[in-house]
Design an enzyme around this catalytic site. Sequence first.
Site, PDB file in Angstrom:
ATOM      1  N   SER A  79       0.840  -1.194   0.000  1.00  0.00           N
ATOM      2  CA  SER A  79       0.000   0.000   0.000  1.00  0.00           C
ATOM      3  C   SER A  79       0.883   1.255   0.000  1.00  0.00           C
ATOM      4  O   SER A  79       1.621   1.476  -0.949  1.00  0.00           O
ATOM      5  CB  SER A  79      -0.964  -0.044   1.194  1.00  0.00           C
ATOM      6  N   HIS A 114      -4.155  -1.834  -4.439  1.00  0.00           N
ATOM      7  CA  HIS A 114      -5.576  -2.166  -4.201  1.00  0.00           C
ATOM      8  C   HIS A 114      -6.433  -1.957  -5.451  1.00  0.00           C
ATOM      9  O   HIS A 114      -7.567  -1.496  -5.373  1.00  0.00           O
ATOM     10  CB  HIS A 114      -6.127  -1.314  -3.054  1.00  0.00           C
TER      11      HIS A 114
END
Length: 241
Positions: free
Chosen positions: A132, A167
Amino acid sequence: MTRAPARPPRRVALLGGGFSTDDDGLLDDWLLGHARGPRPRVCFVPTASGDAPAYVERFLNAFRALDCEPSVLPLFRRELDDTALRAFLLSQDVVYVGGGNTANLLAVWRTHGVDRLLREAYDRGTLLCGISAGANCWAEGSHTDSFGPLTYLRDGLGLLPGSVCPHYDSEPGRRASYRAAVASGALPAGWALEDGVGALFTDGRLTEAVARRPDARLYRVRAGEEGEVTERASTCRPLRG
């Protein structure tokens, strides 16, 4: 004539999972398989989460069970002076950056000089990686929710050319928003990771892509001359338990 020693490969791994999201350990095992030497030293940097204690504990619980020497670098309650900080980071075989707020991560690193030390570690062969925000930080720019709504961030360490979007398949709006940023030129062409993917870059080039799920994909996202956006899926080797 004496030859200069060969420069070690400079490597960055982008992770769409790992100890913080998965129970099978496949991506973490794959990562350690690329670390230099036996029983590698792995430093977790949880800056993007504000050094969240539960995140640190989860890392230590996971990596103490693996064949490595885990450690943590806290910066919100920093303990090392500049000399000790440099020695510590440059002694690591792997630097693993956790998720959280990408913009805050970069700001804190620059305040403490960690950005410069990570560049030095990279040039010396330390494997840099993360999930992330910990994937975003290595590129020239990234797709982020650091400011609340999904948007682009034209900032990063620039060790990996282009941009990164994590994501890509799991958060609503990610794909459309990243594609729009690349189409408009707000972000350069880059790499979009679905959850479950691992991507290894050597000297800025993709050298391996793996997936812990058979349907997980890594995409190269570019804008054409007319502003249209193309996605090209890279072949990901399946990881087996």
